[in-house]
Motif scaffolding. Structure first.
Motif, PDB file in Angstrom:
ATOM      1  N   CYS A 274      10.975 -46.669   6.882  1.00  0.00           N
ATOM      2  CA  CYS A 274       9.943 -46.480   5.854  1.00  0.00           C
ATOM      3  C   CYS A 274       8.545 -46.696   6.417  1.00  0.00           C
ATOM      4  O   CYS A 274       7.585 -46.042   5.978  1.00  0.00           O
ATOM      5  CB  CYS A 274      10.196 -47.427   4.677  1.00  0.00           C
TER       6      CYS A 274
ATOM      7  N   MET B  57       7.879 -39.113   5.726  1.00  0.00           N
ATOM      8  CA  MET B  57       9.115 -39.089   4.959  1.00  0.00           C
ATOM      9  C   MET B  57       9.071 -37.940   3.955  1.00  0.00           C
ATOM     10  O   MET B  57       8.078 -37.771   3.246  1.00  0.00           O
ATOM     11  CB  MET B  57       9.323 -40.425   4.226  1.00  0.00           C
TER      12      MET B  57
ATOM     13  N   LEU C  63      11.602 -46.243  -2.956  1.00  0.00           N
ATOM     14  CA  LEU C  63      11.483 -46.176  -1.498  1.00  0.00           C
ATOM     15  C   LEU C  63      10.292 -45.341  -1.079  1.00  0.00           C
ATOM     16  O   LEU C  63       9.683 -45.584  -0.027  1.00  0.00           O
ATOM     17  CB  LEU C  63      12.773 -45.599  -0.894  1.00  0.00           C
TER      18      LEU C  63
ATOM     19  N   CYS D 104      14.244 -39.251   2.033  1.00  0.00           N
ATOM     20  CA  CYS D 104      14.186 -40.362   1.082  1.00  0.00           C
ATOM     21  C   CYS D 104      15.476 -40.438   0.264  1.00  0.00           C
ATOM     22  O   CYS D 104      16.012 -41.522   0.029  1.00  0.00           O
ATOM     23  CB  CYS D 104      12.975 -40.196   0.169  1.00  0.00           C
TER      24      CYS D 104
ATOM     25  N   SER E  33      16.164 -49.618   7.656  1.00  0.00           N
ATOM     26  CA  SER E  33      15.508 -48.899   6.562  1.00  0.00           C
ATOM     27  C   SER E  33      14.045 -49.285   6.454  1.00  0.00           C
ATOM     28  O   SER E  33      13.177 -48.435   6.216  1.00  0.00           O
ATOM     29  CB  SER E  33      16.232 -49.189   5.237  1.00  0.00           C
TER      30      SER E  33
END
Length: 303
Positions: free
Chosen positions: A136, A1, A300, A6, A132
């Protein structure tokens, strides 16, 4: 990520989860108007319904555009993930249609269509939460373009939905939906001041109410973000550096410190509740919304 993905994920979560709860906010305001016999709640609900329609249309168009144009999100959806992704797009389109229809019907129809819009947008919010969570954890990118790996990652993720990690993330998503709904509605009421001149008493009442709601939800969001921090108290320097390359050796510390933007946003909403004329402190609402976005990005990053 990366930092950009993000930030994009944070924007999608804020808009999508806020849209899932805003229909219920307007329905509840209509209910309070009937119980307490105050027209201020009806006026607040009317502005919230207009904002809900705008937010749902933007969210639905963004998802549908990515699906139809074979954008970045659509390209990483392989195998069973593609079905979940398409259901998300359809549910967001249905909620957008219902939220627009709410603006053209009478009171009883408003509450009925508002509930339908809320149910469909809540379903879309649940799908967004699952996708989501998978993104992640790297489940979406791991199986991109490979049907067999996509099926394996989907089964592994579904098996882990009952885990403590997903429960904490779901609680974070719920509190984020509440906070972003009240925070965005607060900013929308401020922007409507020049168009809807309902008087100083109305905006004093409405802005104070929304600021109190955003402050309470912001405290819940801070607690859930602290739970996310408890789940991953240590971040690998390589991961933090990939997320924040400009921070160099301070990337892990900055990733942790960024989560303090969430309680700072709650303090700004609390400051608005303590003033006699919250419209004079309207800049705090937009500053708090910015801090909310930044804090969610860093939260996150720790998932």
């Amino acid at each position: 990520m990366t930092y950009y993905t993000c930030a994009a994920l944070a924007a999608l979560l804020i808009v999508g989860l806020a849209g899932a709860l805003l229909p219920f906010v307007s329905v509840w305001d209509h209910r309070l108007a009937s119980v307490r016999r105050r027209s201020l709640y009806d006026k607040s609900a009317g502005q919230t319904e207009a904002f809900t329609a705008v937010l749902h249309i933007i969210f639905a168009l963004a998802l549908a555009g990515d699906l139809l144009a074979d954008g970045w999100i659509n390209r990483i959806m392989t195998g069973p993930w593609a079905f979940v992704w398409e259901c998300l797009v359809i549910a967001s389109a249905v909620s957008a249609l219902c939220s627009v229809a709410v603006l053209f019907v009478r009171r009883a129809g408003k509450m009925a269509l508002g509930l339908v819009s809320g149910i469909s947008s809540t379903f879309a919010g649940c799908l967004l939460c699952v996708l989501s969570w998978g993104f992640c954890l790297g489940a979406l990118t791991a199986g991109a373009g490979n049907e067999e790996q996509a099926v394996q990652s989907f089964l592994v993720l579904m098996a882990g939905i009952q885990s403590l990690g997903f429960i904490v993330f779901a609680a974070f998503s719920l509190s984020l939906g509440l906070t972003s709904a009240y925070a965005l509605a607060l900013c929308w009421h401020i922007l409507c001041r020049n168009r809807d001149d309902f008087g100083r008493d109305y905006y004093t009442f409405t802005l104070s109410m929304r600021a109190r709601q955003a402050f309470g939800a912001g405290l819940l969001l801070t607690v859930s973000a602290a739970a996310l921090f408890w789940m991953t108290p240590v971040v690998e320097p390589q991961y933090a550096l990939a997320l924040l390359p400009f921070a160099h050796e301070y990337a892990p510390h900055l990733l942790t410190a960024g989560m303090f933007c969430l309680p700072l946003a709650a303090l700004l909403w609390y400051a608005m509740t303590r003033t006699a004329l919250p419209m004079q402190k309207r800049s705090l609402a937009f500053l708090a919304l910015t801090l909310l976005f930044v804090g969610v990005c860093f939260a996150l990053g720790r998932v």
